[in-house]
Scaffold this motif. Structure first.
Motif, PDB file in Angstrom:
ATOM      1  N   GLN A 210     -33.144  15.457 -20.747  1.00 37.59           N
ATOM      2  CA  GLN A 210     -33.333  16.066 -19.436  1.00 37.59           C
ATOM      3  C   GLN A 210     -32.070  16.831 -19.076  1.00 37.59           C
ATOM      4  O   GLN A 210     -31.006  16.611 -19.665  1.00 37.59           O
ATOM      5  N   ASP A 211     -32.191  17.726 -18.116  1.00 36.61           N
ATOM      6  CA  ASP A 211     -31.029  18.547 -17.782  1.00 36.61           C
ATOM      7  C   ASP A 211     -29.863  17.688 -17.300  1.00 36.61           C
ATOM      8  O   ASP A 211     -28.719  17.870 -17.729  1.00 36.61           O
ATOM      9  N   PRO A 221     -24.436  15.270 -17.244  1.00 38.77           N
ATOM     10  CA  PRO A 221     -25.023  16.456 -17.905  1.00 38.77           C
ATOM     11  C   PRO A 221     -25.623  16.124 -19.271  1.00 38.77           C
ATOM     12  O   PRO A 221     -25.065  16.470 -20.325  1.00 38.77           O
ATOM     13  N   LYS A 223     -28.211  17.226 -21.069  1.00 40.70           N
ATOM     14  CA  LYS A 223     -28.527  18.321 -21.993  1.00 40.70           C
ATOM     15  C   LYS A 223     -27.263  18.860 -22.649  1.00 40.70           C
ATOM     16  O   LYS A 223     -27.229  19.142 -23.857  1.00 40.70           O
ATOM     17  N   ARG A 224     -26.215  19.019 -21.884  1.00 40.02           N
ATOM     18  CA  ARG A 224     -24.958  19.515 -22.460  1.00 40.02           C
ATOM     19  C   ARG A 224     -24.405  18.536 -23.492  1.00 40.02           C
ATOM     20  O   ARG A 224     -23.855  18.938 -24.518  1.00 40.02           O
ATOM     21  N   VAL A 243     -36.649  19.615 -23.077  1.00 39.60           N
ATOM     22  CA  VAL A 243     -35.796  19.391 -21.906  1.00 39.60           C
ATOM     23  C   VAL A 243     -36.644  19.223 -20.646  1.00 39.60           C
ATOM     24  O   VAL A 243     -37.372  20.135 -20.245  1.00 39.60           O
ATOM     25  N   ARG A 245     -36.889  19.055 -16.706  1.00 42.13           N
ATOM     26  CA  ARG A 245     -36.133  19.581 -15.559  1.00 42.13           C
ATOM     27  C   ARG A 245     -36.124  18.528 -14.456  1.00 42.13           C
ATOM     28  O   ARG A 245     -37.054  18.416 -13.660  1.00 42.13           O
ATOM     29  N   VAL A 260     -27.726  24.556 -17.160  1.00 45.15           N
ATOM     30  CA  VAL A 260     -28.205  24.225 -18.498  1.00 45.15           C
ATOM     31  C   VAL A 260     -28.410  25.501 -19.312  1.00 45.15           C
ATOM     32  O   VAL A 260     -28.962  26.490 -18.822  1.00 45.15           O
ATOM     33  N   MET A 262     -30.235  27.050 -22.578  1.00 44.47           N
ATOM     34  CA  MET A 262     -31.326  26.814 -23.521  1.00 44.47           C
ATOM     35  C   MET A 262     -31.131  27.697 -24.744  1.00 44.47           C
ATOM     36  O   MET A 262     -30.973  28.918 -24.624  1.00 44.47           O
ATOM     37  N   ASP A 267     -34.759  25.105 -28.284  1.00 45.27           N
ATOM     38  CA  ASP A 267     -34.943  24.361 -27.041  1.00 45.27           C
ATOM     39  C   ASP A 267     -36.234  24.757 -26.340  1.00 45.27           C
ATOM     40  O   ASP A 267     -36.588  25.940 -26.264  1.00 45.27           O
ATOM     41  N   ASP A 269     -38.578  23.986 -22.752  1.00 42.28           N
ATOM     42  CA  ASP A 269     -38.809  23.367 -21.450  1.00 42.28           C
ATOM     43  C   ASP A 269     -40.027  22.450 -21.553  1.00 42.28           C
ATOM     44  O   ASP A 269     -41.075  22.833 -22.087  1.00 42.28           O
TER      45      ASP A 269
END
Length: 682
Positions: A210-211, A221, A223-224, A243, A245, A260, A262, A267, A269
């Motif tokens: 998830q983000d 964070p 996703k990072r 990912v 949101r 985020v 992508m 990647d 959504d």
């Protein structure tokens, strides 16, 4: 039919059993006992000790009849022919059966009134509440299952899940099971390096994340962190990232939060993927009983986290039957297990067990004390929680915060309290019963492991008197024993090593990619029986008292942390030459983490470096692994063969005199030097 079980042999196990015996302490002399409240016992699934004894004997003497009856409400597309096939160290349960576990957790509830019953109630740290009925949860699982199939994920593929406490983490797990993929959930508190290592070990094809997630008012964070993990060539097996949101695009976010990014082609959504995949089938993949369901990595004393593999039918049977009996689940219950889905407790007693029983499960995203120590109790009051299953670490933290916090809230809906994760001391047990349960709720302490899959020892509510600090009696189908240094059963009230004498349905099937390690670690120390690695004793009433690990795995605030992992992280720092990690008794955490380090020549010690090293460990493994104390040493106590004597370091960390044989110690002066060290707080 059930195939015969091989009998145990008794090789020497002196090191573990002696260590187990030494860990038995005064807290095991507790003599208070509490009879189940009559109002609870009258309605309980099992309301008398005699009923428990009858069911327990049947589960051992006639396991085929027991398991067929107790799993009759689950969905098997094809019934099993053989209850158990056992060839040390491998067990196969319900041989010949075919199923998909999601049909028992979701589809079977849609034909009746449970269709519109709440399956998951989620409260975010920021306050919003989301409810998913069984019909809605089924719809979301099927949508993501189609998405995974669109990405090319099929039976046997591995999928890593790296998310916070969000209901769609459960959706991700169930969607993987729906398509026959093997999920490995990685705790969202782990650092990118730990995620990378787990992806590399199982060669995951897809990562679901998830983000970001909220924790103590800050955004994590996720996703990072996935991007950081996948930057390594070791994670090259990953083809796609999905990912979710979590964040509202219109909401104001902290200024330091980076949007985020992508990566094209890789990647996806979550919502967009489900839309693109509408043409894929959402039918459940029907698999054999022993088809792998998930890999869950747990710390090991060798340093490399081990991937505990659980299969489908046996695991489902274990978590279904324990959920039903241990928590005495009823249709009207609001059940809250406070664990994270990244740990086995979250797998077994947030997702698969309760949902297979048609329960309503509460999930909470954030910290127990955000914005204050009343958050848990306000959740209980607001949602009318009836069953609370939490850890002794949390209970001790609530004790320290003060009784005034639970006293501010109406907790009268609670009818059962549970404890999990580590031994609970009698003082915390009594506070829990009084301050939270109002002296009317049974307190159900439970003992089990990632490897056991489901609860093994328990004070069954309604049927069994409770003793503060004791895990109670064996659950159905579980035959424990406590053995001495010769592998022989010990007398009542004598300490020893806890073992399990026969297979049970939800047991570990192997260590992913390392069957030799599986055999060696769990079955060779005492031939033919499962070695738990925990020290315990059984009292004259048959109650078990488990005191914790006897190997080099620490239990800090409910997290199992391998000392070798911590030491490897420390030695990766350019200032450190050698390191040793041990636990010391801690009133709040159970164990506090103490590390001893020797530095490279010319490096100056001091509080700044101690803090830097502690932060370094937290960066490598996750903040929960950050040492409480860092001690600098010129040398560490070693045997003549070069092995660090952690037993002596544990004594030093705890401030007690060293006992036992010192004849193998290479340099006796090292001990006195270490005792004179000035501590540097991490």
């Amino acid at each position: 039919m059930t195939t015969p079980i091989e009998g145990p042999s008794t090789p020497d196990i002196r090191s573990s059993a002696d260590a187990a015996s030494q860990t038995i302490d005064c807290r095991l002399k507790e003599e208070r006992r509490f009879t189940p409240p009559s109002a609870f016992a009258e309605r309980a699934r099992v309301g008398l000790r005699e009923e428990y004894e009858k069911l327990y004997r049947e589960s051992l003497d006639d396991p085929e009849a027991f398991w067929r009856r107790e799993t009759a409400d689950l969905v098997f597309r094809k019934p099993w022919k053989t209850t158990l096939e056992w060839k040390l160290p491998h067990a196969a349960w319900f041989v010949g059966a075919e199923l998909n576990i999601t049909e028992s957790c979701l589809d079977r509830h849609l034909a009746g009134p449970r269709k519109n019953k709440a399956a998951i109630i989620w409260e975010a740290e920021t306050g919003e509440v989301v409810t998913l009925t069984y019909a809605q949860l089924h719809r979301e699982v099927c949508a993501l299952a189609r998405g995974l199939r669109w990405l090319g994920v099929g039976a046997g593929d591995r999928v890593a899940i790296y998310m916070g406490m969000h209901p769609f983490a459960a959706v991700a797990m169930l969607a993987c099971a729906r398509v026959g993929a093997i999920h490995t959930v990685v705790f969202g508190g782990f650092a990118p390096e730990a995620l990378r290592d787990r992806i590399a070990d199982c060669r995951a094809k897809v990562v679901i994340t998830q983000d970001a997630a909220w924790r103590r008012g800050k955004l994590i964070p996720l996703k990072r962190m996935v991007d950081d993990a996948l930057a390594s060539p070791a994670a090259a097996s990953v083809d796609a990232v999905v990912v979710l949101r979590r964040l509202d695009a219109t909401a104001s976010l902290p200024q330091d939060f980076e949007p985020v990014t992508m990566m094209p082609e890789r990647d996806h959504d979550w919502s967009d993927l489900c839309t693109k995949a509408k043409g894929e089938t959402d039918e459940a993949a029907i698999v054999p009983s022993e088809h792998p369901l998930f890999i869950l990595y747990t710390s090991g004393s060798t340093g490399q986290p081990k991937g505990v593999l659980h299969s489908s039918a046996g695991y489902l049977a274990g978590v279904h039957v324990t959920s039903k009996y241990v928590f005495d689940l009823r249709e009207e219950d609001i059940y809250w297990c406070t664990a994270d889905v990244g740990w086995v407790t979250g797998h077994s007693y947030i997702v698969y067990g309760p949902l297979s029983c048609g329960a309503t499960c509460l999930m909470y995203e954030g910290a127990p004390n955000h914005p204050d120590w009343g958050r848990f109790w306000s959740i209980v009051e607001r949602h009318g929680v009836t069953i609370l299953y939490t850890a002794p670490t949390a209970i001790r933290a609530f004790m320290r915060a003060g009784r005034e916090w639970p006293d501010r809230h109406d907790l009268s809906t609670l009818r059962l309290l549970g404890s999990v994760g580590e031994p609970i001391n009698p003082e915390a047990w009594m506070w829990y019963r009084d301050a939270v349960g109002g002296n009317r709720c049974p307190v159900v302490d439970t003992w089990w492991q990632t490897e056991t899959g489901s609860i093994m020892l328990v004070t069954l509510p309604g049927a069994v008197d409770a003793k503060p600090g004791s895990t109670g009696l064996p659950f159905f189908g579980v035959e424990p024993a406590i053995v001495d240094s010769n592998g022989m059963p010990v007398a009542d009230n004598a300490g020893g090593l806890l073992v399990i004498k026969r297979p049970w349905p939800s047991m570990i099937r192997t260590v992913w990619g390392d069957d030799t390690r599986f055999h060696k670690q769990y079955f060779l120390e005492v031939g033919g029986v499962y070695v738990t690695g925990d020290g315990a004793r059984r009292d004259s009433d048959g109650y078990y008292w488990v005191v914790g690990r006897v190997d080099d795995v620490l239990n800090v605030a409910g997290h199992r942390i391998g000392t070798a992992e911590i030491e490897s992280a420390l030695v990766s720092h350019p200032s450190v030459v050698e390191a040793a990690a041990v636990g010391r008794p801690d009133e709040l955490k159970g164990q506090a983490l103490v590390v001893f380090v020797t530095l490279r020549h010319g490096i100056e010690t001091g509080p700044a470096l101690a803090s830097e090293l502690a932060e370094h460990v937290g960066h490598c493994l996750g903040k929960f692994a950050r040492p409480d104390t860092v001690r600098f040493a010129d040398a560490l106590p070693k045997t003549r063969s070069g092995k660090i004597m952690r037993r002596l370091l544990k004594d030093i960390a705890a401030g007690r005199a060293s006992t036992g044989d010192l004849s193998t110690l290479e340099d006796l002066t090292v001990l006195s030097q270490l005792r004179d060290l000035q501590e540097g707080e991490g």
